[in-house]
Enzyme design. Structure first.
Site, PDB file in Angstrom:
ATOM      1  N   ARG A  11       0.831  -1.185   0.000  1.00 51.17           N
ATOM      2  CA  ARG A  11       0.000   0.000   0.000  1.00 51.17           C
ATOM      3  C   ARG A  11       0.875   1.247   0.000  1.00 51.17           C
ATOM      4  O   ARG A  11       1.796   1.367   0.813  1.00 51.17           O
ATOM      5  CB  ARG A  11      -0.890  -0.005   1.243  1.00 51.17           C
ATOM      6  CG  ARG A  11      -1.942   1.084   1.271  1.00 51.17           C
ATOM      7  CD  ARG A  11      -2.695   1.002   2.587  1.00 51.17           C
ATOM      8  NE  ARG A  11      -3.832   1.897   2.621  1.00 51.17           N
ATOM      9  CZ  ARG A  11      -4.522   2.173   3.721  1.00 51.17           C
ATOM     10  NH1 ARG A  11      -4.167   1.593   4.865  1.00 51.17           N
ATOM     11  NH2 ARG A  11      -5.544   2.990   3.682  1.00 51.17           N
ATOM     12  N   ILE A  12       0.600   2.162  -0.885  1.00 55.85           N
ATOM     13  CA  ILE A  12       1.349   3.412  -0.970  1.00 55.85           C
ATOM     14  C   ILE A  12       0.700   4.432  -0.037  1.00 55.85           C
ATOM     15  O   ILE A  12      -0.453   4.829  -0.237  1.00 55.85           O
ATOM     16  CB  ILE A  12       1.393   3.931  -2.420  1.00 55.85           C
ATOM     17  CG1 ILE A  12       2.042   2.885  -3.337  1.00 55.85           C
ATOM     18  CG2 ILE A  12       2.136   5.253  -2.483  1.00 55.85           C
ATOM     19  CD1 ILE A  12       3.456   2.511  -2.957  1.00 55.85           C
ATOM     20  N   THR A  46       5.014  11.638  -2.105  1.00 59.58           N
ATOM     21  CA  THR A  46       6.366  11.395  -1.610  1.00 59.58           C
ATOM     22  C   THR A  46       6.917  10.063  -2.116  1.00 59.58           C
ATOM     23  O   THR A  46       8.119   9.944  -2.371  1.00 59.58           O
ATOM     24  CB  THR A  46       6.391  11.433  -0.076  1.00 59.58           C
ATOM     25  OG1 THR A  46       5.448  10.493   0.453  1.00 59.58           O
ATOM     26  CG2 THR A  46       6.063  12.825   0.433  1.00 59.58           C
ATOM     27  N   VAL A  71       9.982   1.699  -0.571  1.00 62.82           N
ATOM     28  CA  VAL A  71      10.087   2.009  -1.995  1.00 62.82           C
ATOM     29  C   VAL A  71      11.437   2.598  -2.388  1.00 62.82           C
ATOM     30  O   VAL A  71      11.843   2.497  -3.546  1.00 62.82           O
ATOM     31  CB  VAL A  71       8.962   2.971  -2.453  1.00 62.82           C
ATOM     32  CG1 VAL A  71       7.602   2.336  -2.269  1.00 62.82           C
ATOM     33  CG2 VAL A  71       9.037   4.301  -1.711  1.00 62.82           C
ATOM     34  N   GLU A  86      14.766   2.035  -1.927  1.00 65.66           N
ATOM     35  CA  GLU A  86      15.835   1.242  -2.522  1.00 65.66           C
ATOM     36  C   GLU A  86      15.335   0.363  -3.669  1.00 65.66           C
ATOM     37  O   GLU A  86      16.084   0.053  -4.599  1.00 65.66           O
ATOM     38  CB  GLU A  86      16.510   0.419  -1.427  1.00 65.66           C
ATOM     39  CG  GLU A  86      17.391   1.317  -0.571  1.00 65.66           C
ATOM     40  CD  GLU A  86      17.763   0.719   0.775  1.00 65.66           C
ATOM     41  OE1 GLU A  86      18.966   0.585   1.038  1.00 65.66           O
ATOM     42  OE2 GLU A  86      16.858   0.406   1.560  1.00 65.66           O
TER      43      GLU A  86
END
Length: 700
Positions: A584-585, A590, A659, A661
């Protein structure tokens, strides 16, 4: 409490944005500490040996100089498993650039002038700073960074390769690279009796405090880290580095606060770098593309002080199905600085080699490189047999291909030409573990109606402060502007560093739990807040420990379009498109910024970054940003980051994965594969310089 529109998933602007654009956000070196002195680190000019004598006369004679420190007159630190932190504890010199003395003065300029006036005599020993395969001292470590085994093997790889109808055997190299964060490593050290406060550029305040306390033999809580804002770190600020220890030593020696700031040039040897790698990959496959054997070997370097070994081949253990598999890390300890974490350590160089090899195999088989990857999609994690909590690599490949316009691509290299430019496209997969560590958080209802949430997180420019505020507001059921998030202080309790893409997953769990507990108490008292406020403090140690066994990773597919000058070999990247599956973002604004920035870092790895080791001294010849080149957004004309709607209930309460790396991993291979498609020239050594491309074009 009133249920409001949820903010998790919304494009919320950074809550600290005004502070940053107006210059009121304080970074480590900027805190107004009164009566502070300045220390300048003096670095060794020899690659190996011992300091015989330090002539301090000329330095001490300068007005404003307070002290000269060396191995004879500093506080004795406790033994440590991180020898790089044993600053000035011995006269021995393990590498060029090691701190051998320091000057403390009333101004920065005076300290630097006095440092230049020191006369240091050395006994010089023979040294070895060249990473070479065949060195008899090379060994296979039992474990590597992250606690992974140094070597694994399933099946009979040699026999499977011998029997395979198609075999690829290729060697890939990546150079030493430097983190080069915008904010240099800086610390202000302030002693108050046996208590120490460090204003520090820091990715992990709580963890740094514990490590420094151990060094100085202090009890838990005696060291306090303040890191409200940190200007990038990329791994180099995740643990204390020599400049931080030097500041504490100097302040203790002179009895006043001391400020230390590393120059850009000093950072190239004092605060870690990415090890170079030499990787050999052997793939055995059936004619239909199904892999029967994978053998991935990686040689890298560390210092004689510490056997740090990066987890370079670990992605090969989880990416593709094959009955027979062998992965090996090999290490050479040389007279060089100690490497450490940098921008997706292990996965970034390891996946460059693996995904380049997969592209080469696709060419050999006459298969589309996406079809080859889909044909080798595993149903469970290949080595461990653990089920995946979620794995949407195939979805990323297919959706990314549709958005990029992959269909109809002529697979033959060198076919598309626009004037002097050869144009090509490439693809590569990406993988990064979805890690979560225990954290402690406090949620407080204030008498005035606001809420304060405290956690020892660090925002190094990723937007973590904003995302955590969103999580807190949703759990409390209030408007986001009613929540004040307080981070960057070690005193707030256990919390991991902002690294390993574990920050938000770990901190967010604790914030969520604390806010839920507070909301429950508020319901119990019907919202009546006592004059002293109402507070809940929680930790997630038991929650994290109780999770079921799963293979938890984030995945992505990266697509690149490049153009190559047919005469000069110059490479330009026209397009980068990444498609990601990262749970989930929390904040698309950002997260998208992180992913695009990370893709630029991968592009930088592909085309520019290269620390040139000087074998005479073991340090780096190009130790500044004039000669060590780093890509910027202007180096790619069009860059897009997208993600699929992935639901994973086996992660944390937010369902999120890291997210930052993930966006790096895969980019370099995608660019290299696109260069091959454009030219027919396979560059296996990073960076992809015009000299390497031109040499290949000439050979054609």
């Amino acid at each position: 409490m009133t249920t409001l529109q949820r903010t998790v998933g919304a494009e919320v602007t950074r809550v600290e944005g005004r502070e940053k654009v107006t210059g009121t956000a304080l970074y480590a070196y900027e805190y107004p500490v009164p009566d502070a002195l300045y220390a300048w680190a003096v670095q060794s000019t020899i690659p190996r040996g011992r300091v015989r004598a330090v002539d301090t006369g000329a330095a001490l004679a300068l007005p404003g100089v307070v002290a000269v420190l060396d191995s004879h007159n500093v506080f004795r630190l406790r033994p440590t498993d991180a020898p790089e932190l044993a600053v000035l504890q011995s006269a021995d010199v393990a590498y060029r650039g090691q701190i051998v003395a320091a000057v403390v003065a009333d101004t920065f300029e005076t300290a630097r002038q006095a440092a230049a006036a020191l006369r240091i005599e050395y006994d010089v020993d023979d040294h070895d700073a060249e990473l070479m395969d065949g060195d008899p001292r090379i060994f296979v470590p039992d474990t590597v960074n992250g606690g992974y085994p140094g070597q694994t093997e399933t099946g009979d790889v040699a026999a499977a390769l011998a029997a395979a109808p198609v075999v690829l055997d290729a060697t890939y190299t990546t150079p030493a690279e430097h983190t080069s964060a915008m904010e240099p490593h800086a610390t202000i050290a302030v002693w108050d009796g046996d208590s120490l406060t460090l204003y520090n550029g820091d990715q992990g305040p709580w963890m740094t405090a514990g490590r420094v306390a151990e060094l100085f033999g202090l009890p838990e809580g005696a060291v306090r880290i303040v890191a409200d804002h940190t200007g990038g770190g990329f791994g180099s600020k995740a643990i204390p580095r020599p400049p931080t220890v030097l500041a504490a030593l100097a302040a203790r020696a002179v009895g006043r606060p001391v400020k230390v700031a590393a120059t850009r040039q000093q950072m190239f040897t004092m605060v870690s770098y990415r090890t170079p790698t030499l990787q050999r990959i052997r793939l055995g496959a059936e004619r239909d593309g199904r892999l029967t054997a994978i053998w991935h070997d990686a040689l890298q370097q560390s210092s004689t002080l510490s056997p740090y070994c990066e987890q370079t081949v670990t992605p090969t253990r989880v990416m593709y199905a094959a009955r027979h598999r062998r992965t090996t890390h090999r290490l050479a300890q040389l007279d060089v600085p100690t490497p450490s974490w940098m921008r997706a350590p292990g996965e970034a160089p390891g996946m460059f080699a693996l995904e380049s090899a997969m592209d080469e195999l696709a060419v050999e088989l006459g298969m589309d490189p996406i079809d080859l990857r889909v044909a080798n999609e595993p149903s469970v994690e290949p080595e461990s047999g653990r089920p995946f909590s979620s794995r949407n690599l195939v979805a990323c490949l297919r959706e990314g291909a549709a958005r990029f316009g992959w269909a109809g691509r002529d697979p033959a290299p060198g076919r598309r030409r626009e004037g002097r430019w050869l144009v090509g496209t490439g693809v590569a997969a990406g993988n990064y573990p979805a890690l979560t560590w225990p954290s402690t958080a406090t949620a407080r209802a204030e008498p005035g109606g606001g809420f304060t949430v405290r956690i020892a997180a660090a925002d190094i420019g990723t937007g973590a402060r904003t995302a955590l505020t969103q999580v807190a507001a949703d759990e409390l059921g209030v408007e986001i502007d009613r929540v004040a998030l307080d981070i960057g202080r070690s005193a707030y309790g256990q919390a991991p560093w902002a690294g390993g893409s574990m920050g938000l997953s770990s901190w967010g769990w604790a914030v969520s739990k604390a806010c839920r507990a507070l909301a429950k108490r508020l319901d119990e008292v019907s919202g009546a807040i006592p004059p002293g406020g109402l507070e809940e403090r929680v930790d997630t140690a038991e929650d994290v420990e109780a999770r079921r066994e799963f293979s938890r990773h984030a995945y992505g597919a990266q697509f690149a379009e490049v153009r190559v000058d047919a005469v000069t070999g110059q490479v330009r990247v026209d397009r980068l498109l990444g498609m990601f599956a990262a749970g989930r973002i929390i904040n698309p604004r950002t997260a998208g910024s992180q992913l695009r920035g990370a893709m630029c870092m991968g592009l930088s790895m592909a085309l520019y970054e290269n620390l040139e080791t000087d074998p005479r001294f073991g340090d780096f010849a190009n130790h500044d940003l004039a000669t060590y080149h780093i890509a910027a957004h202007a180096d790619v004309r069009d860059i897009q980051a997208h993600w699929i709607d992935e639901h994973d209930d086996e992660l944390n309460p937010m369902g999120s994965k890291g997210v930052g790396e993930l966006g790096i991993v895969g980019t370099a291979a995608a660019v290299a594969n696109a260069v091959y498609h454009a030219t027919g020239v396979r560059v296996r050594d990073l960076p992809i310089t015009l000299e390497r491309v031109r040499a290949g074009l000439s050979a054609h």
